[in-house]
Design an enzyme around this catalytic site. Structure first.
Site, PDB file in Angstrom:
ATOM      1  N   ARG A  54       0.811  -1.192   0.069  1.00  0.00           N
ATOM      2  CA  ARG A  54       0.167   0.066  -0.100  1.00  0.00           C
ATOM      3  C   ARG A  54       0.854   1.275  -0.095  1.00  0.00           C
ATOM      4  NH1 ARG A  54      -5.326  -0.718   4.132  1.00  0.00           N
ATOM      5  NH2 ARG A  54      -6.211  -2.315   2.418  1.00  0.00           N
ATOM      6  N   LYS A  90       2.927  -8.121   4.081  1.00  0.00           N
ATOM      7  CA  LYS A  90       2.467  -6.775   3.613  1.00  0.00           C
ATOM      8  C   LYS A  90       3.487  -5.942   3.758  1.00  0.00           C
ATOM      9  CE  LYS A  90      -1.632  -5.737   2.314  1.00  0.00           C
ATOM     10  NZ  LYS A  90      -2.978  -6.479   1.500  1.00  0.00           N
ATOM     11  N   GLY A 190     -21.526  -1.279  -5.572  1.00  0.00           N
ATOM     12  CA  GLY A 190     -20.251  -1.163  -6.219  1.00  0.00           C
ATOM     13  C   GLY A 190     -20.425  -1.905  -7.450  1.00  0.00           C
ATOM     14  N   GLY A 192     -17.755  -1.819  -9.734  1.00  0.00           N
ATOM     15  CA  GLY A 192     -16.313  -1.473 -10.222  1.00  0.00           C
ATOM     16  C   GLY A 192     -15.895  -2.772 -10.823  1.00  0.00           C
ATOM     17  N   ASP A 213     -24.068   2.425  -7.232  1.00  0.00           N
ATOM     18  CA  ASP A 213     -22.767   2.940  -7.283  1.00  0.00           C
ATOM     19  C   ASP A 213     -22.639   4.444  -7.629  1.00  0.00           C
ATOM     20  OD1 ASP A 213     -20.171   3.387  -8.710  1.00  0.00           O
ATOM     21  OD2 ASP A 213     -19.894   1.399  -8.703  1.00  0.00           O
ATOM     22  N   PHE A 254     -16.368  -0.980  -0.404  1.00  0.00           N
ATOM     23  CA  PHE A 254     -15.616  -0.738   0.483  1.00  0.00           C
ATOM     24  C   PHE A 254     -15.716  -1.462   1.917  1.00  0.00           C
ATOM     25  CE2 PHE A 254     -18.874   2.235  -0.015  1.00  0.00           C
ATOM     26  CZ  PHE A 254     -19.484   2.253   1.471  1.00  0.00           C
ATOM     27  N   ALA A 275     -15.894  -7.170  -0.886  1.00  0.00           N
ATOM     28  CA  ALA A 275     -15.085  -5.948  -0.312  1.00  0.00           C
ATOM     29  C   ALA A 275     -14.224  -6.405   0.911  1.00  0.00           C
ATOM     30  CB  ALA A 275     -16.145  -5.103   0.567  1.00  0.00           C
ATOM     31  N   ASN A 276     -13.102  -6.094   1.173  1.00  0.00           N
ATOM     32  CA  ASN A 276     -12.194  -6.319   2.288  1.00  0.00           C
ATOM     33  C   ASN A 276     -12.572  -5.469   3.610  1.00  0.00           C
ATOM     34  OD1 ASN A 276     -10.093  -8.011   1.170  1.00  0.00           O
ATOM     35  ND2 ASN A 276      -9.296  -6.156  -0.091  1.00  0.00           N
TER      36      ASN A 276
HETATM   37  P1  NAD Z   1     -13.089  -0.714  -7.819  1.00  0.00           P
HETATM   38  O1  NAD Z   1     -12.649   0.497  -7.493  1.00  0.00           O
HETATM   39  O2  NAD Z   1     -12.740  -1.105  -9.246  1.00  0.00           O
HETATM   40  O3  NAD Z   1     -14.642  -0.580  -7.465  1.00  0.00           O
HETATM   41  C1  NAD Z   1     -15.467  -0.161  -6.489  1.00  0.00           C
HETATM   42  C2  NAD Z   1     -16.427   0.302  -7.144  1.00  0.00           C
HETATM   43  O4  NAD Z   1     -17.537   0.957  -5.767  1.00  0.00           O
HETATM   44  C3  NAD Z   1     -16.672   1.432  -8.182  1.00  0.00           C
HETATM   45  O5  NAD Z   1     -17.450   1.410  -9.246  1.00  0.00           O
HETATM   46  C4  NAD Z   1     -16.846   2.815  -7.062  1.00  0.00           C
HETATM   47  O6  NAD Z   1     -17.674   3.750  -8.055  1.00  0.00           O
HETATM   48  C5  NAD Z   1     -18.072   2.120  -6.266  1.00  0.00           C
HETATM   49  N1  NAD Z   1     -18.401   2.948  -4.860  1.00  0.00           N
HETATM   50  C6  NAD Z   1     -17.606   3.502  -4.265  1.00  0.00           C
HETATM   51  N2  NAD Z   1     -18.167   4.179  -3.218  1.00  0.00           N
HETATM   52  C7  NAD Z   1     -19.276   3.869  -3.151  1.00  0.00           C
HETATM   53  C8  NAD Z   1     -20.698   4.019  -2.506  1.00  0.00           C
HETATM   54  N3  NAD Z   1     -20.424   4.811  -1.402  1.00  0.00           N
HETATM   55  N4  NAD Z   1     -21.874   3.504  -2.822  1.00  0.00           N
HETATM   56  C9  NAD Z   1     -21.788   2.555  -3.984  1.00  0.00           C
HETATM   57  N5  NAD Z   1     -20.779   2.407  -4.776  1.00  0.00           N
HETATM   58  C10 NAD Z   1     -19.274   2.819  -4.312  1.00  0.00           C
HETATM   59  O7  NAD Z   1     -12.563  -1.868  -6.879  1.00  0.00           O
HETATM   60  P2  NAD Z   1     -12.672  -3.520  -7.105  1.00  0.00           P
HETATM   61  O8  NAD Z   1     -11.247  -3.882  -7.594  1.00  0.00           O
HETATM   62  O9  NAD Z   1     -14.009  -3.921  -7.789  1.00  0.00           O
HETATM   63  O10 NAD Z   1     -12.922  -4.031  -5.562  1.00  0.00           O
HETATM   64  C11 NAD Z   1     -14.152  -3.801  -4.726  1.00  0.00           C
HETATM   65  C12 NAD Z   1     -13.729  -4.262  -3.419  1.00  0.00           C
HETATM   66  O11 NAD Z   1     -13.257  -5.532  -3.341  1.00  0.00           O
HETATM   67  C13 NAD Z   1     -12.625  -3.505  -2.643  1.00  0.00           C
HETATM   68  O12 NAD Z   1     -13.227  -3.414  -1.276  1.00  0.00           O
HETATM   69  C14 NAD Z   1     -11.456  -4.378  -2.666  1.00  0.00           C
HETATM   70  O13 NAD Z   1     -10.439  -4.061  -1.809  1.00  0.00           O
HETATM   71  C15 NAD Z   1     -11.904  -5.867  -2.827  1.00  0.00           C
HETATM   72  N6  NAD Z   1     -11.305  -7.009  -3.489  1.00  0.00           N
HETATM   73  C16 NAD Z   1     -10.974  -6.595  -4.937  1.00  0.00           C
HETATM   74  C17 NAD Z   1     -10.043  -7.393  -5.517  1.00  0.00           C
HETATM   75  C18 NAD Z   1      -9.792  -7.583  -6.929  1.00  0.00           C
HETATM   76  O14 NAD Z   1      -9.367  -8.371  -7.393  1.00  0.00           O
HETATM   77  N7  NAD Z   1     -10.047  -6.358  -7.337  1.00  0.00           N
HETATM   78  C19 NAD Z   1      -9.624  -8.678  -4.511  1.00  0.00           C
HETATM   79  C20 NAD Z   1     -10.085  -8.759  -3.191  1.00  0.00           C
HETATM   80  C21 NAD Z   1     -10.795  -7.848  -2.684  1.00  0.00           C
END
Ligand code: NAD
Length: 380
Positions: A54, A90, A190, A192, A213, A254, A275-276
């Site tokens: 991080r 980490k 979310g 994303g 979202d 989140f 989400a983590n």
């Molecule tokens: P990302 O940033 O691509 O997606 C997050 C989404 O949440 C975005 O579209 C954002 O606009 C939306 N968002 C933010 N605040 C919001 C709110 N208040 N209300 C509604 N939507 C909101 O992240 P990601 O890679 O898709 O990861 C999502 C979660 O999964 C995170 O917590 C991440 O730590 C966890 N995670 C991701 C991975 C991975 O492989 N990418 C692996 C393990 C855990």
């Protein structure tokens, strides 16, 4: 000259006490590039430590240390649950990701990783990107998750979403006695990288979704996608997502979303998303159980991405990653069954399963040292 006072001795003990569970904590300082980082290795019983790096403008050294110690411990459990031959580690870089990055800084970080001789592997996390680690990889091979063009395995959100869908199927099996995704309603927070793919997977099976979202483009994109699929999408506001009359809440935005404010709003039967750190505190896990809401432990259901980056070290292979990611279904089922059997929360059951795995292996090797010694090994 500095004097050692009683209070400074006490502070030192608090500091050491924080690190007592960890095998190794390394403070990295490079004046030339401005790099200030901490690498924490929690436990290497299962193999070399693996965990992202991080970058954040931490308020203090103490805040950075707390974060890296907590996150590296979490990685030991996550690696054990995912059955990858890695332990927990980490790293954190103290700095503003918007203004303090440079290729040299990441190369210096790569040198510190290299100095650990294979006991620590790392890659991206909050505030860092795959491109940053292309620079770190010039200094060490112990980097995972770089772009495919640099030998990495590519977008880890694909296996993460696959694992979440598997975890939801296991949840439906417990709730409804069948693991179909169809005929069950979902509230997705979310859309994303992961959430969008989970939504697509559910729509593909004909499921009905409530989605939210903050990004209007993601909302429009899923509405467009739904037109070509058998399921349906209803858009709700960011605040209303917690109180939807859905079967499963799928948090993909989140952490900390199971908290004092949201817990009374939930009408769902289960929470299963990517989400983590979804539970604000352990106590919230107990409150969910008391409300009869089944909770899929986050570090297990979202471990598909970890499985992919760990797999890179055997030579990236998408088929093998998919095969291992499908196991998440069985692990989540086992967690639910153990929690029911022992009348404990699903988070407690998950932790106990992982601790047993580490204890069992610990009887053969309690910590990891790389078997290949560096060429300049002076002990020869
Ligand atoms: P990302 O940033 O691509 O997606 C997050 C989404 O949440 C975005 O579209 C954002 O606009 C939306 N968002 C933010 N605040 C919001 C709110 N208040 N209300 C509604 N939507 C909101 O992240 P990601 O890679 O898709 O990861 C999502 C979660 O999964 C995170 O917590 C991440 O730590 C966890 N995670 C991701 C991975 C991975 O492989 N990418 C692996 C393990 C855990």
């Amino acid at each position: 000259m500095s004097f050692v006072t009683e209070s400074s001795i006490n502070e030192d003990f608090v500091f050491l006490d924080k690190m007592s569970e960890h095998e190794q904590v390394v403070f990295c300082n490079d004046k030339a590039t401005g790099l200030r980082a901490i690498i924490a290795i929690h436990n290497t019983t299962l193999g070399p430590a693996l965990g992202g790096c991080r970058m954040q403008p931490y308020r203090s050294l103490d805040a950075a240390l707390n974060d890296v110690l907590r996150l590296s411990k979490g990685m030991s459990y996550k690696c054990a649950a995912a059955d990858v031959d890695f332990g927990g580690g980490k790293a954190v870089i103290i700095g503003d990701p918007l203004t303090d990055k440079s290729p040299e800084l990441f190369r210096a970080f790569g040198q510190f990783v290299e100095s650990l001789g294979g006991r620590f592997y790392t890659g991206t996390d909050m505030g860092t990107t795959m491109d940053d680690f292309v620079y770190a990889k010039k200094e060490t091979n112990n980097i995972v998750g770089v772009p495919e063009a640099y030998g990495g395995s590519g977008d880890s959100s694909i296996p993460t979403a696959t694992g979440v869908l598997g975890g939801i199927k296991a949840t439906n099996q417990i709730l409804f006695g069948k693991d179909n995704l169809q005929g069950v309603t979902y509230a997705i927070q979310g859309l994303g990288k992961v959430g969008f793919k989970v939504a697509e997977g559910l729509l593909d099976e004909g499921a009905d979704l409530y989605v939210t979202d903050i990004n209007e483009k993601s909302i429009q994109a899923i509405q467009e996608r739904a037109k070509t699929m058998s399921g349906s999408v209803k858009v709700v506001s960011n605040n209303d997502i917690y109180s939807q009359e859905a079967d499963v809440f799928v948090p993909c935005a989140f952490g900390g979303i199971v908290n004092d404010d949201t817990i009374s709003q939930f009408k769902v039967k289960a929470i299963a998303g990517s989400a983590n750190n979804q539970l604000a505190t352990e106590e919230h896990g107990i409150q969910l159980a008391e409300k009869g809401i089944l909770y899929a432990p986050d570090y297990i259901i979202n471990s598909g991405g970890l499985i992919q980056v760990a797999d890179e070290l055997y030579g990236a292979n998408k088929e093998r990653v998919l095969m291992k990611t499908r196991e998440i279904y069985n692990v989540i089922l086992k967690v639910y069954q153990e929690a029911e059997l022992n009348q404990i929360t699903t988070m407690e059951a998950a932790n106990q399963i992982c601790e047993k795995l580490m204890e069992g292996r610990g009887k053969r090797n309690s910590f990891y040292t790389p078997s290949i010694k560096p060429k300049w090994d002076i002990r020869k």
